[in-house]
Design an enzyme around this catalytic site. Structure first.
Site, mmCIF file in Angstrom:
data_model
loop_
_atom_site.group_PDB
_atom_site.id
_atom_site.type_symbol
_atom_site.label_atom_id
_atom_site.label_comp_id
_atom_site.label_asym_id
_atom_site.label_seq_id
_atom_site.Cartn_x
_atom_site.Cartn_y
_atom_site.Cartn_z
ATOM 1 N N ASP A 162 3.107 11.299 -8.653
ATOM 2 C CA ASP A 162 1.847 10.609 -8.328
ATOM 3 C C ASP A 162 2.079 9.281 -7.628
ATOM 4 O OD1 ASP A 162 0.375 12.643 -9.822
ATOM 5 O OD2 ASP A 162 1.088 11.625 -11.618
ATOM 6 N N LYS B 276 3.061 10.257 -2.268
ATOM 7 C CA LYS B 276 3.910 10.898 -1.259
ATOM 8 C C LYS B 276 3.084 11.540 -0.149
ATOM 9 C CE LYS B 276 5.873 13.302 -4.522
ATOM 10 N NZ LYS B 276 5.328 12.556 -5.685
ATOM 11 N N GLY C 74 -0.106 17.659 -6.709
ATOM 12 C CA GLY C 74 -1.322 17.428 -5.937
ATOM 13 C C GLY C 74 -1.182 16.201 -5.067
ATOM 14 N N HIS C 75 -1.431 16.359 -3.780
ATOM 15 C CA HIS C 75 -1.392 15.229 -2.850
ATOM 16 C C HIS C 75 -2.807 14.939 -2.364
ATOM 17 C CE1 HIS C 75 3.110 16.063 -1.794
ATOM 18 N NE2 HIS C 75 2.948 15.475 -2.948
ATOM 19 N N GLN D 214 6.331 15.887 -7.312
ATOM 20 C CA GLN D 214 6.654 15.172 -8.549
ATOM 21 C C GLN D 214 7.560 13.964 -8.271
ATOM 22 O OE1 GLN D 214 7.309 18.854 -8.815
ATOM 23 N NE2 GLN D 214 5.246 19.207 -9.520
#
Length: 426
Positions: free
Chosen positions: A13, A16, A40-41, A222
């Site tokens: 988180d 990225k 999740g991005h 991650q």
């Protein structure tokens, strides 16, 4: 040669997705190399908010090609939904912009069922997406790969080989409802047909790009402290998240990597269980969560928040041999009179400058902190380093001095343009 690996330096988180989106402008091929849709991005482009779980962030650029590498585990239903959502928002997703490795493994319904059932008792903090069980089957040599999914006869053969074992494990060991094999086969056969045009020999595609002088960007998921081998085991993800995995998970040799960019929040967060030495259970932690919008892009779970942890950051820098840092969410620290940074752990009278492998040590650790003066100015409109307040610049300089790594990128807000780039990585 300019091939850059982007990895997280904390517990995920770190932002990225935004950094990859920024770097995509100067790269040709963007490769996701590990994890699955447990990542999740979140990207904010103009007024559009896009959340991606499997497709690399570079997909927002129509003239680039994205690759989902062999080290990723793929839920085909999630992937198809993601493709549809992107197209609905006006983005181009074709075989010219997206390729999927034929060697990537597939998350099956029983993987998700097993994940949910185990989490109810183990409470590791998994997302329940079936990631761990899919990697288990990969290691046991009984996984279904994308090459199997897109060929009906191979899919049927593989499913027949392993179905009874999974059914028995679910019903007799985990005591949950069983599955319908024909229903699974029919559904996955149809999804395989839809994804077949995208499936290709990814290592060959990547090698050709390198030989043709293309610029490659490798996107990790991650963070390093969730790495299967070097993270806070067992409270980790099910894959290797350090920079070395970029080679293994995409199919490229290590000599082809020129730069490793480590993404680091200006403070620290973590989702799920496991040690978190700088965690703040007070109003400061709540403020960081509120101001930073610290809720998981995949699960919506509130993230645990704390001050920057240099011990954890140095651990990540060593593991991935990080060349430069990208400091994100610096704007969230605006308004703090004093900002604290953990420089070491203390156990009794012993100073510890590394992350212990022994998790039993963490509850009794004391933190050694430095305190730095904060700033009041809103920095979201800053577009150059000199635009930042003095104390803000001092904070960046402090991080660079303590880690021995220069900052190449500074993010001062969630939008693409709210970024200061100090070093051209390509």
């Amino acid at each position: 040669m300019a091939n850059v690996v982007v990895v997280g330096t904390q517990w995920g988180d770190e932002g990225k997705g935004k950094v990859v989106d920024l770097l995509t402008e100067k790269s040709d091929l963007i490769i996701r190399f590990q994890g699955g849709n447990n990542a999740g991005h979140t990207l904010v482009v103009g007024e559009k908010k896009v959340i991606l779980h499997l497709i690399p962030s570079g997909i927002l650029h129509a003239d680039k090609r994205c690759v989902i590498g062999s080290g990723v585990v793929i839920d085909p239903e999630i992937l198809l939904n993601e493709i549809a959502a992107l197209r609905e928002k006006g983005y181009t997703v074709t075989t010219d912009t997206l390729a999927i490795s034929d060697r990537a493994h597939v998350i099956m319904p029983y993987h998700k069922m097993i994940d949910h059932a185990r989490e109810a008792t183990q409470q590791i903090g998994t997302t329940g997406r079936g990631i761990g069980p899919a990697y288990e089957d990969k290691a046991r040599r009984c996984g279904i790969r994308m090459i199997d999914l897109v060929h009906e006869n191979l899919l049927e053969k593989k499913l027949n080989s392993f179905f009874d074992e999974k059914q028995e494990y679910l019903t007799k060991i985990l005591k949950v409802k069983g599955m319908d094999k024909e229903e699974i086969f029919s559904k996955y056969k149809a999804m395989g047909e839809m994804l077949k045009p995208f499936v290709t020999d990814a290592p060959l595609l990547i090698d050709k790009a390198v030989r043709n002088g293309k610029k490659l960007l490798f996107e990790g998921a991650q963070g390093a402290n969730l790495d299967m081998d070097f993270g806070t085991y067992p409270y980790v993800t099910s894959s290797n998240t350090v920079a070395g995995q970029a080679c293994v998970g995409s199919g490229i040799g290590p000599t082809k990597i020129s730069t490793v960019l480590g993404i680091c929040k200006a403070y620290t967060t973590r989702v799920g269980g496991g040690p978190f030495p700088t965690e703040l259970g007070d109003e400061v932690g709540e403020r960081l969560r509120a101001f930073g919008g610290e809720y998981g892009a995949t699960t919506g779970r509130p993230r645990r928040c704390g001050w920057l942890d240099l011990v954890a950051l140095q651990h990540s820098i060593r593991l991935s041999d990080i060349t430069y840092l990208a400091v994100t969410k610096l704007d969230v620290l605006t308004g703090f009179e004093t900002i604290k940074v953990a420089t070491a752990y203390k156990s009794g009278n012993t100073i510890i400058e590394n992350m212990p492998a022994d998790l039993e040590m963490y509850p009794d650790l004391q933190l050694v902190y430095d305190e730095l003066p904060g700033w009041e100015e809103n920095i979201s409109s800053a577009r150059s380093y000199d635009d930042l307040p003095k104390n803000c610049r001092n904070y960046i300089s402090y991080m660079e001095e303590k880690t021995g790594v220069k900052a190449a990128i500074i993010s001062v807000g969630p939008k693409r343009e709210e970024t200061i780039q100090l070093i051209d990585l390509f």
